[in-house]
Design a protein around this motif. Structure first.
Motif, short mmCIF file in Angstrom:
data_model
loop_
_atom_site.label_atom_id
_atom_site.label_comp_id
_atom_site.label_asym_id
_atom_site.label_seq_id
_atom_site.Cartn_x
_atom_site.Cartn_y
_atom_site.Cartn_z
N LYS A 206 61.66 -13.74 27.68
CA LYS A 206 60.88 -14.41 28.56
C LYS A 206 59.83 -15.77 27.83
O LYS A 206 60.09 -17.14 28.01
CB LYS A 206 60.05 -14.19 29.08
CG LYS A 206 60.43 -13.33 30.44
CD LYS A 206 61.88 -13.67 31.49
CE LYS A 206 62.58 -13.17 32.44
NZ LYS A 206 63.56 -14.17 33.56
N ASN A 209 61.65 -18.92 27.22
CA ASN A 209 61.59 -19.11 28.10
C ASN A 209 60.67 -20.51 28.09
O ASN A 209 60.27 -21.68 28.54
CB ASN A 209 62.41 -18.15 28.81
CG ASN A 209 62.62 -19.30 30.50
OD1 ASN A 209 63.26 -21.05 30.64
ND2 ASN A 209 62.86 -18.86 31.53
N GLN A 214 65.90 -23.56 25.31
CA GLN A 214 66.67 -22.57 26.18
C GLN A 214 68.00 -22.40 25.83
O GLN A 214 68.14 -21.35 26.15
CB GLN A 214 67.43 -23.70 27.25
CG GLN A 214 68.10 -23.50 28.21
CD GLN A 214 67.20 -22.39 29.08
OE1 GLN A 214 66.55 -22.93 29.70
NE2 GLN A 214 68.51 -21.38 29.81
N SER A 217 66.93 -18.90 24.25
CA SER A 217 66.80 -17.61 25.71
C SER A 217 68.52 -17.49 25.79
O SER A 217 67.98 -16.73 25.93
CB SER A 217 66.36 -18.58 26.63
OG SER A 217 66.00 -17.62 27.52
N ASP A 218 68.81 -18.29 25.74
CA ASP A 218 70.25 -18.02 25.95
C ASP A 218 71.04 -16.74 25.49
O ASP A 218 71.41 -16.13 25.10
CB ASP A 218 71.30 -19.12 26.66
CG ASP A 218 70.60 -19.72 27.09
OD1 ASP A 218 69.95 -19.96 28.18
OD2 ASP A 218 71.57 -21.05 27.79
#
Length: 344
Positions: A206, A209, A214, A217-218
């Motif tokens: 997180k 994020n 992004q 995070s992915d």
């Protein structure tokens, strides 16, 4: 109390046949685990909690600000005594009938009242900065304890031959490194037991994020999915359950505590299967849509999740001044008139 303790620590339940608690008393030659060792976790839990507060303030917060993590919280709802009373004393999610009643009482349109309740709910949520700091603390502790555990485990004979776990059991001296590992782990979870009412449940990924990274995070989520599935659906049943269900039984025979612990471990494996299903579902959406979907195991992350789908009213609406909102003409919460433009 003595009778209750004697019943709880019954040797026939906890220990294999022909083994007593007296046999496991520590001596100068060997130190065995003692129930009294658990008491160490309570003061250490307080120390860990204090370390956490210092870490979040002097390490995590500067890191978050350096990464441009948003420090302010959600937008606050404008003060309104009538709506505040409904929110605090009746419901945080008014139904359509109550919304219509409030609309008539306040001379607001329903959309504005829905927006007020949404903003008021979000107002109680922690800021992104707070969530980042907590996630960084947990990530740091888990990384430390995992690294420590791996360094210890690779020196043990039972890493690749799990039967070695039960050689001489339960007459196995407690190694200082292992004692430290368990006490620190137990203290950490005791600290979470006390702080769970103020904590925000978040994962380490997180943090990426919150920093608006992004792609990172992915990637972290997909990495987590692979590691979780391999460890929980592969290593756990083949190494852990295999040795506790079969190898331990072959080495020591049957005693009640053995099966109680095994039932709990099997229940944990069932949960692993369910969690894996949720992770695979989210990972599939990530691959098919090119972005990680909302993790079904997590709670609502942001105010955008609560956006209503009701179209914006085109008709200007009037707002009111009520007692407790700073208006000069308020009278005990009743409408006294006056108009002002809505804050968007």
């Amino acid at each position: 109390m003595a009778g209750i303790l004697a019943w709880f620590w019954n040797e026939r339940f906890w220990l294999p046949h022909n083994v007593t608690w007296a046999d496991l008393q520590s001596t100068e030659e060997a130190s065995f685990p003692q129930a009294e060792d658990l008491y160490l976790a309570f003061p250490l839990a307080f120390c860990i909690f204090m370390i956490r507060l210092l870490f979040e303030r002097f390490i995590a917060k500067p890191c978050a600000l350096g990464l441009k993590v948003q420090a302010n919280g959600p937008q606050k709802a404008q003060p309104n005594a009538i709506l505040e009373k409904v929110f605090t004393a009746i419901t945080k999610h008014p139904d359509e009938k109550r919304l219509e009643g409030l609309s008539k009482q306040l001379d607001w349109d329903v959309r504005s009242i829905q927006r007020w309740f949404r903003q008021r709910r979000n107002q109680e949520k922690p800021s992104t900065l707070t969530k980042f700091c907590e996630s960084m603390w947990r990530f740091t502790f888990y990384l430390y304890i995992f690294t420590y555990g791996v360094r210890f485990l690779k020196k043990t004979p039972w890493l690749w031959n799990t039967r070695q776990c039960w050689n001489g059991y339960p007459y196995q001296p407690l190694m200082p490194d292992l004692h430290y590992y368990y006490i620190v782990e137990l203290s950490f979870y005791w600290s979470l037991m006390f702080s769970q009412f103020i904590d925000i449940k978040r994962k380490a990924a997180k943090m990426a994020n919150y920093c608006k990274y992004q792609k990172l995070s992915d990637l972290l989520f997909l990495t987590f999915a692979i590691v979780f599935i391999v460890s929980r659906l592969g290593i756990y049943p083949l190494w852990i359950l295999n040795t506790t269900l079969f190898e331990l039984y072959e080495a020591l025979g049957n005693f009640p505590a053995l099966w109680v612990f095994n039932v709990l471990l099997v229940v944990l494996q069932i949960l692993h299967c369910f969690w894996s299903y949720l992770i695979i579902k989210a990972a599939y959406k990530a691959i098919s849509k090119g972005k990680v979907a909302k993790d079904d195991r997590s709670d609502i992350e942001s105010s955008s999740d609560e956006e209503e789908t009701v179209p914006r009213s085109k008709t200007p609406h009037s707002t009111i001044t009520t007692n407790g909102t700073g208006g000069a003409n308020g009278t005990n919460g009743y409408i006294t008139g006056g108009t002002c433009s809505e804050e968007h």
